[in-house]
Design an enzyme around this catalytic site. Sequence first.
Site, PDB file in Angstrom:
ATOM      1  N   LYS A 123      -4.863   2.984   3.290  1.00  0.00           N
ATOM      2  CA  LYS A 123      -4.472   1.618   2.667  1.00  0.00           C
ATOM      3  C   LYS A 123      -4.114   1.095   3.737  1.00  0.00           C
ATOM      4  O   LYS A 123      -3.419   0.775   4.636  1.00  0.00           O
ATOM      5  CB  LYS A 123      -2.800   2.153   1.643  1.00  0.00           C
ATOM      6  CG  LYS A 123      -2.324   0.706  -0.168  1.00  0.00           C
ATOM      7  CD  LYS A 123      -3.315   1.406  -0.637  1.00  0.00           C
ATOM      8  CE  LYS A 123      -2.445   0.521  -2.065  1.00  0.00           C
ATOM      9  NZ  LYS A 123      -3.061   1.823  -2.721  1.00  0.00           N
TER      10      LYS A 123
HETATM   11  N1  GLU Z   1      -5.849   0.771  -5.403  1.00  0.00           N
HETATM   12  C1  GLU Z   1      -6.312   2.074  -5.983  1.00  0.00           C
HETATM   13  C2  GLU Z   1      -5.519   2.952  -6.384  1.00  0.00           C
HETATM   14  O1  GLU Z   1      -4.364   2.224  -5.622  1.00  0.00           O
HETATM   15  C3  GLU Z   1      -7.734   2.437  -6.139  1.00  0.00           C
HETATM   16  C4  GLU Z   1      -7.902   2.785  -4.368  1.00  0.00           C
HETATM   17  C5  GLU Z   1      -9.599   3.121  -4.141  1.00  0.00           C
HETATM   18  O2  GLU Z   1     -10.493   2.587  -5.574  1.00  0.00           O
HETATM   19  O3  GLU Z   1     -10.044   3.000  -3.545  1.00  0.00           O
HETATM   20  O4  GLU Z   1      -5.868   4.014  -6.265  1.00  0.00           O
END
Ligand code: GLU
Length: 433
Positions: A123
Amino acid sequence: MIFTAPDTEVIPVTTPPLEWDSGMYREAVAQFDQVAAYMDLDANVAERLRTPQRSFLTTFPFRKDDGQVETVFGYRVKHVLTMGPTKGGLRYAPTVNLGEVTALAMNMTWKCSLVGLPYGGAKGGVRVAPELLSRAEKQRLTRRYTSEIFTFIGPQSDIPAPDLGTDSQVMAWIMDTYSQQVGHPVPGVVTGKPVELGGTSVREESTGLGLAYLLPLALEMVDLPTKGTRVAIQGFGQVGKSVARAVTALGARVVAVSDLSGGIYRPDGIDIPALHQWTARNVWVNSFPEADPIDGDRLFEVDCEVLVPAAVQEVIHAGNAADITAAVVLEGANSPTTMEGDRILQKRGVLVIPDILANAGGVTVSYFEWLQGLQFYFWTNEETRQRLRDIMTKAFLSIKELAAKEQVDMRTAALIMGISRVAKAKLMRGLFP
Ligand code: GLU
Protein backbone atom coordinates in the site's frame (compact mmCIF):
# COMPACT_ATOMS: atom_id res chain seq x y z
CA MET A 1 47.02 -12.07 28.82
CA ILE A 2 43.51 -12.21 30.05
CA PHE A 3 41.35 -9.44 28.76
CA THR A 4 39.00 -7.94 31.30
CA ALA A 5 36.31 -5.66 30.15
CA PRO A 6 36.47 -2.23 31.74
CA ASP A 7 33.63 -1.31 34.04
CA THR A 8 31.02 0.40 31.97
CA GLU A 9 27.97 2.23 33.03
CA VAL A 10 24.89 0.17 32.31
CA ILE A 11 22.48 2.16 30.24
CA PRO A 12 18.93 0.94 30.82
CA VAL A 13 17.43 -0.37 27.61
CA THR A 14 13.98 0.87 26.82
CA THR A 15 12.20 -0.69 23.89
CA PRO A 16 11.43 1.98 21.31
CA PRO A 17 7.96 1.89 19.75
CA LEU A 18 7.62 0.00 16.49
CA GLU A 19 8.09 2.31 13.53
CA TRP A 20 4.73 1.24 12.14
CA ASP A 21 2.83 1.83 15.35
CA SER A 22 -0.63 3.37 15.00
CA GLY A 23 -4.14 2.48 16.05
CA MET A 24 -4.91 0.82 12.74
CA TYR A 25 -1.66 -1.15 12.72
CA ARG A 26 -2.31 -2.42 16.26
CA GLU A 27 -5.78 -3.54 15.26
CA ALA A 28 -4.43 -5.35 12.19
CA VAL A 29 -1.79 -7.13 14.29
CA ALA A 30 -4.25 -7.96 17.08
CA GLN A 31 -6.61 -9.49 14.54
CA PHE A 32 -3.74 -11.42 12.96
CA ASP A 33 -2.54 -12.66 16.38
CA GLN A 34 -6.01 -13.86 17.27
CA VAL A 35 -6.27 -15.94 14.11
CA ALA A 36 -2.62 -17.08 14.25
CA ALA A 37 -3.22 -18.42 17.78
CA TYR A 38 -6.38 -20.18 16.62
CA MET A 39 -4.46 -21.75 13.70
CA ASP A 40 -1.50 -22.63 15.90
CA LEU A 41 0.69 -20.86 13.34
CA ASP A 42 4.45 -21.48 13.39
CA ALA A 43 5.81 -18.83 15.79
CA ASN A 44 8.70 -17.81 13.52
CA VAL A 45 6.41 -17.32 10.56
CA ALA A 46 3.95 -15.39 12.73
CA GLU A 47 6.71 -13.06 13.83
CA ARG A 48 7.75 -12.41 10.26
CA LEU A 49 4.19 -11.63 9.22
CA ARG A 50 3.54 -9.07 11.96
CA THR A 51 5.76 -6.45 10.34
CA PRO A 52 6.20 -5.48 6.68
CA GLN A 53 9.27 -6.73 4.80
CA ARG A 54 10.07 -3.37 3.26
CA SER A 55 8.90 0.14 4.10
CA PHE A 56 9.67 3.29 2.20
CA LEU A 57 9.20 6.70 3.75
CA THR A 58 9.95 9.92 1.93
CA THR A 59 9.39 13.62 2.35
CA PHE A 60 9.33 15.56 -0.86
CA PRO A 61 8.42 19.01 -2.16
CA PHE A 62 6.04 19.99 -4.92
CA ARG A 63 5.20 23.38 -6.34
CA LYS A 64 1.76 24.90 -5.80
CA ASP A 65 0.09 26.99 -8.49
CA ASP A 66 0.82 30.19 -6.55
CA GLY A 67 4.57 29.47 -6.70
CA GLN A 68 4.81 28.32 -3.06
CA VAL A 69 6.50 25.00 -2.30
CA GLU A 70 4.82 22.46 -0.05
CA THR A 71 6.60 19.50 1.52
CA VAL A 72 4.59 16.32 2.09
CA PHE A 73 5.14 12.81 3.46
CA GLY A 74 4.95 9.83 1.11
CA TYR A 75 4.86 6.12 1.92
CA ARG A 76 5.02 2.76 0.20
CA VAL A 77 4.99 -0.43 2.24
CA LYS A 78 5.47 -4.02 1.05
CA HIS A 79 4.23 -6.56 3.53
CA VAL A 80 5.16 -9.90 1.95
CA LEU A 81 7.59 -10.58 -0.91
CA THR A 82 7.24 -14.34 -0.96
CA MET A 83 4.91 -15.38 -3.79
CA GLY A 84 5.35 -12.72 -6.46
CA PRO A 85 5.35 -8.94 -6.86
CA THR A 86 3.56 -6.82 -4.30
CA LYS A 87 0.25 -5.20 -5.11
CA GLY A 88 -1.95 -2.56 -3.59
CA GLY A 89 -3.46 0.88 -3.91
CA LEU A 90 -2.08 4.36 -3.45
CA ARG A 91 -4.12 6.80 -1.36
CA TYR A 92 -4.02 10.56 -1.06
CA ALA A 93 -5.52 11.62 2.26
CA PRO A 94 -4.61 14.20 4.91
CA THR A 95 -4.35 11.61 7.69
CA VAL A 96 -2.29 8.92 5.94
CA ASN A 97 0.60 7.62 8.06
CA LEU A 98 3.06 4.74 8.01
CA GLY A 99 0.98 2.64 10.40
CA GLU A 100 -2.20 3.03 8.34
CA VAL A 101 -0.42 2.15 5.11
CA THR A 102 1.17 -0.87 6.79
CA ALA A 103 -2.13 -2.15 8.17
CA LEU A 104 -3.66 -1.80 4.71
CA ALA A 105 -0.67 -3.57 3.11
CA MET A 106 -1.20 -6.52 5.49
CA ASN A 107 -4.85 -6.58 4.50
CA MET A 108 -3.81 -6.71 0.85
CA THR A 109 -1.63 -9.76 1.54
CA TRP A 110 -4.55 -11.75 2.97
CA LYS A 111 -6.89 -10.47 0.26
CA CYS A 112 -4.64 -11.48 -2.64
CA SER A 113 -3.88 -14.80 -1.00
CA LEU A 114 -7.46 -15.83 -0.41
CA VAL A 115 -8.54 -15.19 -3.99
CA GLY A 116 -5.42 -16.96 -5.24
CA LEU A 117 -3.53 -14.05 -6.82
CA PRO A 118 0.27 -14.45 -7.03
CA TYR A 119 0.98 -11.26 -5.07
CA GLY A 120 2.06 -10.08 -1.64
CA GLY A 121 0.30 -7.05 -0.20
CA ALA A 122 1.47 -3.45 -0.51
CA LYS A 123 0.00 0.00 0.00
CA GLY A 124 1.16 3.53 -0.58
CA GLY A 125 0.07 6.98 0.41
CA VAL A 126 0.78 10.67 0.35
CA ARG A 127 -0.34 12.82 3.27
CA VAL A 128 -2.24 15.49 1.39
CA ALA A 129 -5.86 16.60 0.94
CA PRO A 130 -6.48 15.84 -2.75
CA GLU A 131 -9.63 17.96 -2.96
CA LEU A 132 -7.52 21.04 -2.18
CA LEU A 133 -5.18 20.43 -5.13
CA SER A 134 -5.66 21.71 -8.66
CA ARG A 135 -5.19 19.20 -11.47
CA ALA A 136 -1.75 20.64 -12.23
CA GLU A 137 -0.70 20.45 -8.57
CA LYS A 138 -1.89 16.86 -8.33
CA GLN A 139 0.08 16.01 -11.43
CA ARG A 140 3.31 17.58 -10.11
CA LEU A 141 2.85 15.85 -6.76
CA THR A 142 2.20 12.48 -8.42
CA ARG A 143 5.19 12.71 -10.73
CA ARG A 144 7.53 13.69 -7.90
CA TYR A 145 6.20 10.88 -5.66
CA THR A 146 6.72 8.42 -8.53
CA SER A 147 10.25 9.59 -9.01
CA GLU A 148 10.88 9.14 -5.25
CA ILE A 149 9.60 5.54 -5.29
CA PHE A 150 10.99 4.75 -8.76
CA THR A 151 13.38 2.04 -7.59
CA PHE A 152 10.75 0.55 -5.29
CA ILE A 153 8.05 -0.13 -7.92
CA GLY A 154 7.95 -1.97 -11.25
CA PRO A 155 5.89 -4.59 -13.08
CA GLN A 156 7.93 -7.41 -11.52
CA SER A 157 8.33 -5.87 -8.07
CA ASP A 158 5.42 -3.68 -6.96
CA ILE A 159 2.35 -2.48 -8.81
CA PRO A 160 0.31 0.45 -7.43
CA ALA A 161 -3.39 1.00 -8.22
CA PRO A 162 -6.07 3.55 -7.28
CA ASP A 163 -7.32 3.84 -3.71
CA LEU A 164 -8.87 6.72 -1.73
CA GLY A 165 -8.23 10.06 -3.42
CA THR A 166 -6.51 8.64 -6.53
CA ASP A 167 -7.91 7.53 -9.88
CA SER A 168 -7.07 6.41 -13.41
CA GLN A 169 -5.56 9.81 -14.24
CA VAL A 170 -3.13 9.53 -11.33
CA MET A 171 -2.20 6.04 -12.56
CA ALA A 172 -1.58 7.43 -16.07
CA TRP A 173 0.86 10.02 -14.63
CA ILE A 174 2.68 7.33 -12.66
CA MET A 175 2.91 5.11 -15.75
CA ASP A 176 4.21 8.04 -17.81
CA THR A 177 6.81 9.15 -15.24
CA TYR A 178 8.05 5.58 -14.80
CA SER A 179 8.15 4.95 -18.55
CA GLN A 180 10.09 8.19 -19.16
CA GLN A 181 12.76 6.98 -16.74
CA VAL A 182 13.19 3.53 -18.26
CA GLY A 183 12.90 4.76 -21.84
CA HIS A 184 9.93 2.73 -23.09
CA PRO A 185 6.25 2.36 -22.18
CA VAL A 186 5.65 0.11 -19.18
CA PRO A 187 1.90 -0.45 -18.84
CA GLY A 188 2.39 -3.21 -16.23
CA VAL A 189 3.78 -0.81 -13.60
CA VAL A 190 0.30 0.29 -12.45
CA THR A 191 -3.26 -0.96 -12.76
CA GLY A 192 -6.48 1.01 -12.86
CA LYS A 193 -5.13 2.92 -15.87
CA PRO A 194 -7.30 4.62 -18.48
CA VAL A 195 -8.47 2.19 -21.18
CA GLU A 196 -6.36 3.97 -23.82
CA LEU A 197 -3.22 3.04 -21.89
CA GLY A 198 -4.06 -0.62 -21.42
CA GLY A 199 -6.59 -0.29 -18.62
CA THR A 200 -9.80 -2.24 -18.61
CA SER A 201 -13.12 -0.45 -18.57
CA VAL A 202 -14.33 -3.02 -16.03
CA ARG A 203 -11.71 -1.86 -13.45
CA GLU A 204 -13.73 1.19 -12.31
CA GLU A 205 -16.77 -0.93 -11.55
CA SER A 206 -14.84 -4.04 -10.49
CA THR A 207 -15.07 -3.63 -6.70
CA GLY A 208 -18.79 -2.94 -6.95
CA LEU A 209 -19.32 -5.86 -9.32
CA GLY A 210 -17.42 -8.18 -6.97
CA LEU A 211 -19.58 -7.05 -4.05
CA ALA A 212 -22.74 -7.53 -6.09
CA TYR A 213 -21.73 -11.05 -7.17
CA LEU A 214 -21.47 -11.97 -3.48
CA LEU A 215 -24.74 -10.32 -2.46
CA PRO A 216 -27.11 -13.20 -3.40
CA LEU A 217 -24.71 -15.74 -1.87
CA ALA A 218 -24.61 -13.79 1.41
CA LEU A 219 -28.38 -13.26 1.46
CA GLU A 220 -28.92 -16.96 0.91
CA MET A 221 -26.98 -17.61 4.15
CA VAL A 222 -29.60 -15.59 6.06
CA ASP A 223 -32.57 -16.87 4.02
CA LEU A 224 -33.33 -13.59 2.30
CA PRO A 225 -34.07 -13.03 -1.40
CA THR A 226 -32.07 -10.54 -3.48
CA LYS A 227 -35.07 -9.09 -5.26
CA GLY A 228 -36.44 -6.15 -3.32
CA THR A 229 -33.76 -6.38 -0.63
CA ARG A 230 -33.08 -2.98 0.90
CA VAL A 231 -29.47 -1.80 0.77
CA ALA A 232 -27.85 1.19 2.51
CA ILE A 233 -24.52 2.42 1.14
CA GLN A 234 -22.09 4.60 3.05
CA GLY A 235 -19.86 6.45 0.58
CA PHE A 236 -20.58 7.40 -3.01
CA GLY A 237 -17.11 7.34 -4.52
CA GLN A 238 -15.90 4.77 -7.02
CA VAL A 239 -16.88 1.78 -4.86
CA GLY A 240 -20.18 3.21 -3.61
CA LYS A 241 -21.27 4.26 -7.09
CA SER A 242 -20.40 0.95 -8.70
CA VAL A 243 -22.01 -1.19 -6.00
CA ALA A 244 -25.19 0.92 -6.13
CA ARG A 245 -25.45 0.33 -9.85
CA ALA A 246 -24.62 -3.36 -9.66
CA VAL A 247 -27.02 -4.28 -6.84
CA THR A 248 -29.81 -2.31 -8.49
CA ALA A 249 -29.25 -4.37 -11.65
CA LEU A 250 -29.80 -7.48 -9.50
CA GLY A 251 -33.21 -6.21 -8.36
CA ALA A 252 -32.17 -4.96 -4.90
CA ARG A 253 -33.37 -1.53 -3.72
CA VAL A 254 -30.85 1.09 -2.57
CA VAL A 255 -32.79 2.93 0.13
CA ALA A 256 -30.06 5.13 1.59
CA VAL A 257 -26.76 6.62 0.46
CA SER A 258 -24.38 8.95 2.27
CA ASP A 259 -21.15 10.80 1.58
CA LEU A 260 -19.22 13.61 3.27
CA SER A 261 -22.10 16.01 2.61
CA GLY A 262 -24.69 13.96 4.51
CA GLY A 263 -27.18 11.26 3.61
CA ILE A 264 -30.35 10.66 1.63
CA TYR A 265 -33.14 8.17 2.27
CA ARG A 266 -36.06 6.86 0.24
CA PRO A 267 -37.83 3.75 1.59
CA ASP A 268 -39.05 2.52 -1.81
CA GLY A 269 -35.65 2.87 -3.40
CA ILE A 270 -33.51 5.70 -4.74
CA ASP A 271 -33.38 6.15 -8.51
CA ILE A 272 -29.67 5.25 -8.89
CA PRO A 273 -29.18 6.40 -12.53
CA ALA A 274 -30.75 9.76 -11.54
CA LEU A 275 -28.43 9.98 -8.51
CA HIS A 276 -25.43 9.27 -10.76
CA GLN A 277 -26.50 12.12 -13.02
CA TRP A 278 -27.01 14.36 -10.01
CA THR A 279 -23.54 13.70 -8.56
CA ALA A 280 -21.91 14.08 -11.99
CA ARG A 281 -23.16 17.69 -11.90
CA ASN A 282 -23.27 18.50 -8.18
CA VAL A 283 -20.63 16.11 -6.76
CA TRP A 284 -22.39 15.50 -3.43
CA VAL A 285 -25.50 13.42 -2.75
CA ASN A 286 -27.11 15.88 -0.33
CA SER A 287 -29.98 17.95 -1.65
CA PHE A 288 -30.73 15.25 -4.26
CA PRO A 289 -34.35 16.26 -4.80
CA GLU A 290 -35.89 12.78 -5.15
CA ALA A 291 -35.07 11.55 -1.61
CA ASP A 292 -35.30 12.78 1.99
CA PRO A 293 -32.18 14.25 3.56
CA ILE A 294 -30.81 12.43 6.62
CA ASP A 295 -27.83 12.94 8.84
CA GLY A 296 -24.79 11.03 7.46
CA ASP A 297 -24.40 9.02 10.69
CA ARG A 298 -28.05 7.98 10.59
CA LEU A 299 -27.29 5.83 7.56
CA PHE A 300 -26.09 3.05 9.83
CA GLU A 301 -29.48 2.89 11.55
CA VAL A 302 -31.89 3.01 8.62
CA ASP A 303 -34.19 0.06 8.15
CA CYS A 304 -32.52 -2.24 5.64
CA GLU A 305 -31.34 -5.79 5.11
CA VAL A 306 -27.85 -5.00 3.80
CA LEU A 307 -25.37 -2.34 4.85
CA VAL A 308 -22.41 -1.60 2.59
CA PRO A 309 -19.71 0.60 4.14
CA ALA A 310 -17.93 1.81 0.99
CA ALA A 311 -15.83 4.76 2.14
CA VAL A 312 -13.13 4.85 4.80
CA GLN A 313 -11.86 2.72 7.68
CA GLU A 314 -13.26 2.29 11.19
CA VAL A 315 -16.77 3.63 10.61
CA ILE A 316 -18.52 0.72 12.35
CA HIS A 317 -17.41 0.72 15.97
CA ALA A 318 -18.51 0.21 19.57
CA GLY A 319 -20.52 3.45 19.36
CA ASN A 320 -22.85 2.43 16.52
CA ALA A 321 -22.63 -1.35 15.94
CA ALA A 322 -25.58 -1.99 18.24
CA ASP A 323 -27.81 0.35 16.18
CA ILE A 324 -27.28 -1.38 12.85
CA THR A 325 -30.53 -2.95 11.67
CA ALA A 326 -29.07 -4.80 8.66
CA ALA A 327 -28.84 -8.60 8.68
CA VAL A 328 -25.78 -8.49 6.40
CA VAL A 329 -22.79 -6.12 6.38
CA LEU A 330 -20.95 -6.32 3.08
CA GLU A 331 -17.63 -4.53 3.56
CA GLY A 332 -16.77 -2.51 0.45
CA ALA A 333 -14.20 -0.26 2.16
CA ASN A 334 -10.93 -1.50 3.66
CA SER A 335 -11.08 -2.10 7.44
CA PRO A 336 -14.47 -0.37 7.91
CA THR A 337 -15.20 -2.26 11.15
CA THR A 338 -13.14 -2.05 14.34
CA MET A 339 -12.55 -5.26 16.31
CA GLU A 340 -14.93 -4.06 19.02
CA GLY A 341 -17.57 -3.19 16.41
CA ASP A 342 -17.09 -6.61 14.86
CA ARG A 343 -17.56 -8.38 18.21
CA ILE A 344 -20.86 -6.55 18.74
CA LEU A 345 -22.09 -7.44 15.24
CA GLN A 346 -21.12 -11.10 15.71
CA LYS A 347 -22.86 -11.24 19.07
CA ARG A 348 -26.02 -9.82 17.51
CA GLY A 349 -25.89 -12.43 14.76
CA VAL A 350 -25.22 -9.99 11.90
CA LEU A 351 -23.53 -11.74 8.98
CA VAL A 352 -20.36 -9.81 8.09
CA ILE A 353 -18.72 -10.48 4.75
CA PRO A 354 -15.24 -9.16 5.47
CA ASP A 355 -13.40 -6.59 3.35
CA ILE A 356 -10.60 -8.96 2.32
CA LEU A 357 -13.19 -11.14 0.61
CA ALA A 358 -15.97 -8.69 -0.23
CA ASN A 359 -13.91 -6.00 -1.95
CA ALA A 360 -11.39 -8.34 -3.59
CA GLY A 361 -13.00 -7.68 -6.99
CA GLY A 362 -10.86 -4.54 -7.37
CA VAL A 363 -7.50 -6.22 -7.06
CA THR A 364 -8.70 -9.24 -9.04
CA VAL A 365 -9.46 -7.09 -12.07
CA SER A 366 -6.16 -5.29 -11.43
CA TYR A 367 -4.50 -8.68 -11.76
CA PHE A 368 -6.26 -9.22 -15.10
CA GLU A 369 -5.12 -5.80 -16.26
CA TRP A 370 -1.52 -6.47 -15.19
CA LEU A 371 -1.49 -9.80 -17.05
CA GLN A 372 -2.82 -8.13 -20.17
CA GLY A 373 -0.23 -5.35 -19.83
CA LEU A 374 2.59 -7.90 -19.67
CA GLN A 375 1.26 -9.80 -22.67
CA PHE A 376 -0.13 -6.90 -24.74
CA TYR A 377 -3.14 -9.14 -25.32
CA PHE A 378 -6.53 -7.82 -24.26
CA TRP A 379 -9.69 -9.60 -23.17
CA THR A 380 -13.28 -8.58 -23.82
CA ASN A 381 -15.29 -7.03 -20.99
CA GLU A 382 -17.50 -10.11 -21.01
CA GLU A 383 -14.51 -12.39 -20.40
CA THR A 384 -13.26 -10.07 -17.64
CA ARG A 385 -16.62 -10.05 -15.86
CA GLN A 386 -17.05 -13.81 -16.17
CA ARG A 387 -13.59 -14.55 -14.76
CA LEU A 388 -14.17 -12.07 -11.94
CA ARG A 389 -17.45 -13.73 -11.08
CA ASP A 390 -15.82 -17.19 -11.08
CA ILE A 391 -12.99 -16.11 -8.78
CA MET A 392 -15.26 -14.25 -6.33
CA THR A 393 -17.79 -17.10 -6.18
CA LYS A 394 -15.14 -19.74 -5.65
CA ALA A 395 -13.47 -17.73 -2.86
CA PHE A 396 -16.82 -17.08 -1.17
CA LEU A 397 -17.91 -20.70 -1.26
CA SER A 398 -14.62 -22.05 0.05
CA ILE A 399 -14.59 -19.52 2.91
CA LYS A 400 -18.21 -20.35 3.73
CA GLU A 401 -17.28 -24.03 3.82
CA LEU A 402 -14.26 -23.40 6.03
CA ALA A 403 -16.36 -21.23 8.37
CA ALA A 404 -18.89 -24.05 8.73
CA LYS A 405 -16.20 -26.67 9.25
CA GLU A 406 -14.30 -24.64 11.86
CA GLN A 407 -17.45 -23.13 13.38
CA VAL A 408 -16.06 -19.63 13.00
CA ASP A 409 -17.34 -16.40 11.43
CA MET A 410 -16.60 -15.46 7.82
CA ARG A 411 -13.87 -12.97 8.77
CA THR A 412 -11.94 -15.54 10.77
CA ALA A 413 -12.34 -18.12 8.00
CA ALA A 414 -11.15 -15.62 5.37
CA LEU A 415 -8.11 -14.75 7.47
CA ILE A 416 -7.30 -18.42 8.09
CA MET A 417 -7.40 -19.05 4.36
CA GLY A 418 -5.36 -15.94 3.51
CA ILE A 419 -2.74 -16.46 6.21
CA SER A 420 -2.25 -20.22 5.74
CA ARG A 421 -1.32 -19.94 2.09
CA VAL A 422 1.27 -17.25 2.81
CA ALA A 423 2.66 -19.18 5.78
CA LYS A 424 3.04 -22.34 3.68
CA ALA A 425 4.82 -20.39 0.95
CA LYS A 426 7.24 -18.88 3.49
CA LEU A 427 8.04 -22.29 4.99
CA MET A 428 8.59 -23.83 1.54
CA ARG A 429 11.00 -21.12 0.44
CA GLY A 430 12.99 -21.48 3.65
CA LEU A 431 15.54 -19.00 4.89
CA PHE A 432 18.35 -17.30 3.01
CA PRO A 433 21.23 -17.88 3.72
N1 GLU B 1 -7.11 -0.23 -3.64
C1 GLU B 1 -7.75 -1.47 -3.94
C2 GLU B 1 -7.81 -2.36 -2.71
O1 GLU B 1 -7.62 -1.91 -1.62
C3 GLU B 1 -7.16 -2.17 -5.15
C4 GLU B 1 -5.73 -2.52 -5.06
C5 GLU B 1 -5.19 -3.00 -6.41
O2 GLU B 1 -5.93 -3.08 -7.36
O3 GLU B 1 -4.00 -3.25 -6.45
O4 GLU B 1 -8.11 -3.51 -2.81
